[in-house]
Design a protein around this motif. Structure first.
Motif, short mmCIF file in Angstrom:
data_model
loop_
_atom_site.label_atom_id
_atom_site.label_comp_id
_atom_site.label_asym_id
_atom_site.label_seq_id
_atom_site.Cartn_x
_atom_site.Cartn_y
_atom_site.Cartn_z
N LEU A 231 26.02 64.16 116.24
CA LEU A 231 26.02 62.92 115.46
C LEU A 231 27.11 62.01 116.00
O LEU A 231 28.25 62.45 116.18
N LYS A 232 26.78 60.75 116.23
CA LYS A 232 27.74 59.83 116.83
C LYS A 232 27.99 58.63 115.91
O LYS A 232 27.08 58.15 115.22
N VAL A 233 29.22 58.17 115.91
CA VAL A 233 29.61 56.96 115.20
C VAL A 233 30.34 56.06 116.21
O VAL A 233 31.34 56.49 116.80
N ASP A 234 29.81 54.88 116.43
CA ASP A 234 30.39 53.96 117.41
C ASP A 234 30.49 54.60 118.80
O ASP A 234 31.44 54.39 119.55
N GLY A 235 29.50 55.43 119.12
CA GLY A 235 29.43 56.05 120.44
C GLY A 235 30.25 57.31 120.59
O GLY A 235 30.17 57.98 121.63
N ASP A 236 31.03 57.66 119.58
CA ASP A 236 31.85 58.88 119.66
C ASP A 236 31.22 60.00 118.82
O ASP A 236 30.74 59.75 117.70
N ILE A 237 31.25 61.22 119.38
CA ILE A 237 30.70 62.37 118.66
C ILE A 237 31.66 62.76 117.53
O ILE A 237 32.85 63.05 117.78
N CYS A 238 31.15 62.75 116.32
CA CYS A 238 32.00 63.09 115.17
C CYS A 238 31.55 64.37 114.46
O CYS A 238 32.29 64.92 113.63
N ALA A 239 30.33 64.84 114.76
CA ALA A 239 29.81 66.04 114.09
C ALA A 239 28.60 66.55 114.86
O ALA A 239 28.11 65.91 115.79
N ALA A 240 28.13 67.73 114.45
CA ALA A 240 26.89 68.29 115.01
C ALA A 240 26.13 68.97 113.88
O ALA A 240 26.72 69.56 112.98
N VAL A 241 24.80 68.85 113.94
CA VAL A 241 23.94 69.44 112.90
C VAL A 241 22.94 70.39 113.54
O VAL A 241 22.40 70.11 114.61
N GLU A 242 22.71 71.49 112.84
CA GLU A 242 21.76 72.48 113.34
C GLU A 242 20.70 72.75 112.27
O GLU A 242 21.03 72.99 111.10
#
Length: 457
Positions: free
Chosen positions: A96-107
């Motif tokens: 998951l990205k916010v403003d192009g930066d990865i902030c989380a991941a979902v599975e």
């Protein structure tokens, strides 16, 4: 809206696990907790690496997606929870990205632990444990079936084995495979009643990645049994629609995995068992008629124990020997009282039931060498078959003879009793046996031993 989203995530039927930028869990829904057999407090706000263990050369797909920013689709992963329990899932993971930066991941995960275990179990079961030498009994009924089964080892024709529960159908199937030219190839067994239709179809025919949620590339049992034999136990429990698919496989000798467009040629001998009369199974829509004819090239009818009472003493001896070794006992035999009682039973559970009775009885033995009636399980000791036998009064008692011993006197009394019952029932063997509370076979055995002749009509 936040509360609504949380409720939806909690109730969906797939596992959802999300971590923040540091790899700590921020979402861990109910389905995921069920799949991994863990509580929310075991995982939530904790680093994934501190909670789960992964197989050698493997890492968390969640962390991989988080660190490399890649989307991972339909990847199987095996790992262990905090108690060391193995879990296998098929995951779709994305960052998951916010403003192009990865902030989380979902599975999003689908549980395939049960299927994985079944596949491993069936892959291990590639050798037989039994041969015809392990089939116990000397009755003519049993010898006839063994002779037919041995002839079936010379060909690759399909075999249908019909018999009640506990008669030893799988033992015959293994023996046929062990003495056939396929003996060095796999022997794989699947009980058709043990799994739901949605699972057994994939187990039998195989699956292709993406065919359904959680599907992976996996060969079915027919592919695994290539060159060998597959035993389909309790075939009459298989869904009629799957029976149609099985019929097509038998006709074309090709299998198509679920979700695949190509077919694979197979060379597999099929042995199937059913625990009821095939005519009844067909009439009640539990067995396709065309599948029955396709399978019943060789048909074996395994006689129930009540039709081969003469084998009971031999089976008892084998079971006593087996459990003497397991329980470190020195039991020699069962008492005459117990043997006669066994002879009067109908044995609905057949040989398996007899073995369980012997095992249960030997659990109650201390240092005795003979299994007495009091050692039998409670339900047998209290059985109605133990009640006094209603019968006519025997008017003709054996005459005293000082030169005749007790054994001879008892035999004479037994002979006269049977003769009187035969006369009372007009020499009808079945009715006489019922009146004496004996099986037909037991009565015929006693008549032969005592040289009792019935006039031919």
């Amino acid at each position: 809206m936040k509360q609504l989203y949380e409720e939806i995530i909690e109730r969906v039927g797939v596992g959802i696990h999300a971590v923040d930028g540091d790899g700590k869990t921020i979402i861990y829904n109910k389905k995921m907790r069920e799949m991994e057999a863990m509580n929310k407090e075991d995982v939530l706000h904790k680093d994934v690496r501190d909670v789960f263990q992964f197989q050698e050369n493997q890492s968390s797909t969640l962390l991989k997606s988080l660190q490399h920013g890649e989307e991972i689709v339909n990847v199987k992963q095996t790992y262990f929870n905090n108690r060391g329990v193995e879990i296998t899932t098929v995951n779709n993971t994305f960052p998951l990205k916010v403003d192009g930066d990865i902030c989380a991941a979902v599975e999003i995960a689908a549980d395939v632990t049960k299927m994985e275990r079944l596949i491993r179990q069936n892959l291990r079961q590639t050798k037989t444990d039994f041969t015809f030498n392990h089939i116990i009994g000397k009755s003519s009924e049993l010898k006839e079936v063994i002779a037919l089964a041995k002839r079936a080892t010379r060909t690759n024709s399909n075999v249908l084995i019909i018999g009640e529960t506990g008669t030893g159908k799988e033992l015959f199937a293994q023996s046929i495979h062990a003495e056939s030219e396929r003996s060095e190839a796999p022997f794989i067994t699947q009980n058709c009643a043990a799994l739901p239709d949605t699972l057994i179809e994939g187990i039998l025919f195989g699956t292709t990645k993406g065919a359904f949620t959680g599907a992976i590339d996996s060969p079915g049992l027919f592919e695994q049994a290539q060159g060998g034999t597959i035993l389909l136990d309790e075939l009459n429990s298989l869904n009629i629609a799957l029976q149609a698919k099985l019929l097509r496989l038998l006709q074309e000798r090709k299998v198509r995995r679920i979700g695949d467009s190509k077919e694979t040629s197979i060379d597999v001998r099929v042995i199937a068992t059913i625990n009821e009369d095939p005519i009844d199974a067909i009439a009640n829509n539990r067995l396709r008629k065309d599948l029955y004819y396709r399978l019943a090239v060789v048909t074996l009818f395994i006689p129930p124990l009540r039709e081969r009472n003469g084998d009971i003493p031999i089976l008892i001896e084998e079971f006593i020997k087996k459990y003497n070794g397991l329980f470190k006992l020195n039991v020699k035999c069962v008492s005459e009282d117990v043997l006669q009682f066994f002879d009067s039973l109908s044995w609905p559970g057949n040989i398996r039931e007899l073995e369980h009775v012997i095992e249960a009885s030997m659990n109650l033995v201390n240092h005795e060498q003979v299994i007495e009636f009091d050692h039998l399980p409670y339900q047998y000791r209290k059985s109605e078959a133990r009640r006094p036998i209603p019968h006519q009064v025997i008017t003709e008692a054996p005459k005293n003879n000082e030169n005749t011993g007790l054994t001879e006197q008892l035999a004479l009394f037994e002979k006269r009793t049977i003769e009187q019952y035969l006369r009372a029932h007009k020499n009808h063997i079945t009715n006489t046996a019922l009146a004496l509370n004996l099986s037909r076979q037991s009565l015929q055995y006693r008549m032969k031993r005592l040289n009792i002749q019935v006039p031919k009509t």
